[in-house]
Motif scaffolding. Structure first.
Motif, mmCIF file in Angstrom:
data_model
loop_
_atom_site.group_PDB
_atom_site.id
_atom_site.type_symbol
_atom_site.label_atom_id
_atom_site.label_comp_id
_atom_site.label_asym_id
_atom_site.label_seq_id
_atom_site.Cartn_x
_atom_site.Cartn_y
_atom_site.Cartn_z
ATOM 1 N N ILE A 148 127.943 26.586 129.439
ATOM 2 C CA ILE A 148 128.994 26.070 128.556
ATOM 3 C C ILE A 148 130.291 26.846 128.751
ATOM 4 O O ILE A 148 130.287 27.952 129.268
ATOM 5 C CB ILE A 148 128.552 26.159 127.077
ATOM 6 C CG1 ILE A 148 127.936 27.545 126.823
ATOM 7 C CG2 ILE A 148 127.585 25.037 126.731
ATOM 8 C CD1 ILE A 148 127.735 27.877 125.378
ATOM 9 N N LYS A 153 129.773 26.691 121.531
ATOM 10 C CA LYS A 153 128.621 25.833 121.839
ATOM 11 C C LYS A 153 127.334 26.639 122.055
ATOM 12 O O LYS A 153 126.280 26.059 122.290
ATOM 13 C CB LYS A 153 128.897 25.008 123.116
ATOM 14 C CG LYS A 153 130.021 24.005 123.029
ATOM 15 C CD LYS A 153 129.866 22.997 121.910
ATOM 16 C CE LYS A 153 128.605 22.144 121.988
ATOM 17 N NZ LYS A 153 128.338 21.449 120.705
ATOM 18 N N ASP A 156 124.367 25.868 119.807
ATOM 19 C CA ASP A 156 123.827 24.532 120.112
ATOM 20 C C ASP A 156 122.974 24.576 121.377
ATOM 21 O O ASP A 156 121.863 24.041 121.423
ATOM 22 C CB ASP A 156 124.974 23.527 120.303
ATOM 23 C CG ASP A 156 125.793 23.362 119.035
ATOM 24 O OD1 ASP A 156 125.209 23.000 118.001
ATOM 25 O OD2 ASP A 156 127.017 23.611 119.075
ATOM 26 N N GLN A 186 126.407 16.935 127.320
ATOM 27 C CA GLN A 186 127.415 17.992 127.444
ATOM 28 C C GLN A 186 127.596 18.252 128.946
ATOM 29 O O GLN A 186 127.031 19.205 129.498
ATOM 30 C CB GLN A 186 126.869 19.246 126.718
ATOM 31 C CG GLN A 186 127.830 20.365 126.480
ATOM 32 C CD GLN A 186 128.769 20.121 125.307
ATOM 33 O OE1 GLN A 186 128.454 19.396 124.373
ATOM 34 N NE2 GLN A 186 129.951 20.706 125.370
ATOM 35 N N THR A 189 127.512 21.363 131.436
ATOM 36 C CA THR A 189 126.294 22.120 131.757
ATOM 37 C C THR A 189 125.756 21.806 133.155
ATOM 38 O O THR A 189 124.892 22.535 133.665
ATOM 39 C CB THR A 189 125.160 21.777 130.765
ATOM 40 O OG1 THR A 189 124.939 20.366 130.827
ATOM 41 C CG2 THR A 189 125.515 22.176 129.344
#
Ligand code: HDD
Length: 681
Positions: A148, A153, A156, A186, A189
């Motif tokens: 990330i 983040k 998460d 996301q 990643t």
């Protein structure tokens, strides 16, 4: 012995003989029986020894690290080759005579403290330098990028990666819905995920993996000039991996595989070593790097663009005295820097500056964790911080404030001064446009792999995605299609997802240094490798001795494994001691297998045959001569391919060249080009 070793010596409290006491030093005469009213009567509350013993036991555990819970540590030292004054004032990087003590901790990320070492995972590579200017902590990983871009983040990411909250499964595995759900939603990643699906996630040994500081840091020299820097650790033994099937089997056979390997190597005096390399980027060049924003931790800087300059060497030469006191209690904080090293505005790094110090409060129970022996700097500590749980120093004097004249005020000297970077901008929750591209470097990584590395990556995606819900699989394939069409098609085929339509053209660029097959500058050596020799009655003791001596001389070791522990009878009738029974070990705990000739037929021993087949399947050197060939035949190893396979060594009889041929194959690690699909193992 380093200055840190000497400092730690003062904290040692040996177990051992002498009077048993309570924590108060009161001698105790019996620690086996509690104090009772009559031998069969009730226990008395006044039994202070029982109460103390149980109280101490009840509170032995502290919270494990929220990530990187499982690890192994070691002491050692770092020495820079040449003064780096041109770039930094950091004392340990400018004085080649300084042997800076270090403590390093390697770790897995996902699993709890009691999980297994060889899960598919990122590995932590954290080094605490006890410099004369205070502690510098380089808290890196064995992969050069992160999932990330913003520390916001991180909770998460970690929630998704760790076992799911309702049933706390799976342990130490990313192969579950939550992880793939998160990463496919996301896209930043995607680059790190392809590294995670590669063999990098399965290091053969902590001693054989690279380390990276990941972020771009800043070095600042005596003139106040700043240079961006990326830190690289390169293992002297080369970068080598297991294969996934093997790693999974090791999880059962020896969950401590990587920890044991590190411990044993140090005990044997085979001290692991890494070279520190720097990628140095003048600030003004930072925007000339192929559109890479140096502040984006999901991107690496290819070595072809900015070479890695070797600057020093880390050697680990002493195992901890006590796992809890040292490896568990060591507190790495990314914010621990020394004059001459500074941060950048990488938003992931900025969040880490808070998180590491904060987490130690819960983990180590209060703000005095820097006083723990393993965390104490060698540099003197002088300030007005005070009190709090577990204060173990005794501050002396009246004036606990600054400034004062009662005790004398600690003076500001040529200490740490933040780099006066000019910053301005509106307050906003916003990502930089320069962070927006997420696939180019994943493609670069894919393009840089050999065909066997690509096959392993495809297999890993298939394995992981094969365990997740269909809509998540479909989303994952869409992302892969943006990395490389062929990759997406191969994965889709394996997981029952419709093949995608080609969406983008592969840019065709590669960076050879990203491949583990890229061994430039690394000496191929069989040092510290473990070779299994399957022996049976009637083996030639002289030949076995020659083989073992050759292995030892090359820094490797050879264990004699037999159907039963104890000894086998040599061809001359004299017993030959074996190391252990085949049943107590496994091919996955060795780097190579040899089956020498023997009168007794090992090919009727299923365990021996399986041993050879499995080693072959995992790409390992497999060698046999004389009747030993029967074991390989039974294992369905295609002996006719030996000519094209340097790691398959088959001879009619033992030859003087045999050990060297074997050791050359061991030095090359594996032959992953074999077609092993038909091997029944
Ligand atoms: Fe972290 C532990 C490496 C991002 C928050 N991290 C931890 C350890 C390593 C790393 C090696 C174990 C240290 C030890 O052996 O004690 N972490 C990284 C790298 C990152 C990274 C290379 C990205 C470049 N980490 C990261 C972020 C955050 C954290 C973005 C939070 C904002 N990490 C932690 C932590 C841990 C930790 C929760 C758990 C235990 C500890 O710190 O001491 O604070």
């Amino acid at each position: 012995m380093t200055s840190k070793d000497r400092q730690l010596a003062g904290s040692r409290r040996p177990f051992g003989a002498g009077a048993l006491t309570t924590d108060q030093g009161t001698p105790v005469d019996d620690t086996d029986n509690s104090l009772r009213a009559g031998a069969r009567g009730p226990t008395l509350l006044e039994d202070f020894h029982l109460r103390e013993k149980l109280m101490r036991f009840d509170h032995e555990r502290i919270p494990e690290r929220v990530v990187h819970a499982r690890g192994a540590g070691a002491h050692g030292y770092f020495q820079v080759y040449e003064p780096l004054d041109e770039y930094t004032t950091a004392d340990f990087l400018t004085d080649p005579d300084a042997r800076t003590p270090v403590f390093a901790r390697f770790s897995t990320v996902q699993g709890s403290r009691g999980s297994s070492d060889t899960a598919r995972d990122v590995r932590g590579f954290a080094v605490k330098f006890y410099t004369r200017q205070g502690n510098f902590d380089l808290v890196g990983n064995n992969m050069p990028v992160f999932f990330i871009q913003d520390g916001m983040k991180f909770p998460d990411l970690v929630h998704a990666l760790k076992p799911e909250p309702h049933h706390e499964m799976p342990q130490a595995s990313s192969a579950h819905d939550a992880f793939w759900d998160f990463v496919t939603l996301q896209p930043e990643t995607m680059h790190h995920v392809i590294w995670l699906m590669s063999d990098r996630a399965l290091p053969r040994s902590y001693r054989m993996m690279q380390g990276f500081g990941v972020h771009t840091f800043r070095l600042v020299n005596g003139h106040g000039r700043s240079t961006f820097v990326k830190f690289h650790w390169t293992p002297v033994l080369g970068t080598h991996s297991l294969v996934f099937d093997e790693a999974q089997l090791i999880s059962g056979r020896d969950p401590d595989f990587n920890r044991r390997d590190l411990w044993d190597a140090i005990e044997a005096g085979q001290f692991p070593s890494w070279e520190l390399g720097l990628q140095l980027i003048p600030e003004e060049r930072a925007f000339e790097l192929d559109d890479i924003d140096v502040l984006d931790p999901t991107k690496l800087i290819p070595e072809e663009l900015v070479p890695v300059t070797p600057v020093g060497r880390l050697t680990l030469d002493r195992n901890p005295d006590n796992f809890f006191a040292e490896t568990e209690q060591v507190a790495f904080c990314v914010g621990n820097v020394v004059p001459g090293i500074d941060f950048t505005d990488d938003p992931l790094l900025q969040a880490r500056l808070f998180s590491y110090m904060d987490t130690q409060l819960t983990r180590l129970g209060g703000p005095n964790f820097a006083q723990l022996p393993i965390n104490r700097p060698l540099a003197p500590v002088r300030n007005h911080q005070q009190d709090g749980a577990h204060q173990s120093a005794v501050p002396v004097g009246r004036a606990n404030y600054h400034p004062n004249y009662l005790n004398g005020t600690p003076t500001g000297g040529p200490g740490f001064r933040s780099y006066p970077e000019h910053v301005e901008g509106p307050k906003e929750r916003k990502r930089s446009e320069t962070f927006a591209e997420h696939y180019w470097q994943a493609t670069l990584f894919w393009n840089s792999m050999t065909s066997w590395e690509q096959e392993h990556i495809i297999a890993a995606y298939r394995y992981e995605l094969g365990k997740v819900a269909l809509p998540i699989r479909v989303r994952a394939v869409e992302h892969l299609n943006r990395i490389d069409y062929d990759l997406a098609v191969s994965v889709a085929r394996g997981i029952g997802v419709e093949e995608p339509v080609k969406s983008v053209d592969n840019h065709g660029r590669s960076s050879p240094a990203l491949s583990q097959a890229h061994r430039e500058g690394v000496e191929a050596s069989p040092r510290t490798r473990r070779i299994a020799v399957l022996v049976a009655d009637g083996a030639d003791a002289r030949v076995l001795a020659l083989l073992r001596d050759a292995c030892t001389a090359a820094g490797a070791s050879a264990d004699l494994l037999a159907p039963f522990d104890g000894s086998v009878t040599g061809s001359d009738g004299v017993p030959v001691e074996v190391t252990r029974a085949i049943a107590t070990t496994s091919s996955v705990l060795y780097d190579a297998v040899v089956v020498p000739s023997a009168a007794a037929d090992l090919s009727v021993d299923g365990a021996a045959v399986h041993f050879a087949a499995e080693a072959y399947k995992h790409g390992k050197p497999v060698a046999a001569f004389g009747s030993g060939l029967g074991v390989l035949q039974r294992a369905q190893i295609p002996l006719t391919t030996a000519e094209a396979d340097p790691a398959l060594i088959v001879e009619e009889e033992f030859t003087p060249e045999f050990p060297q041929t074997l050791l050359t194959a061991v030095a090359a690690h594996r032959n992953f080009d074999r077609d092993v699909s038909a091997i029944p193992a």
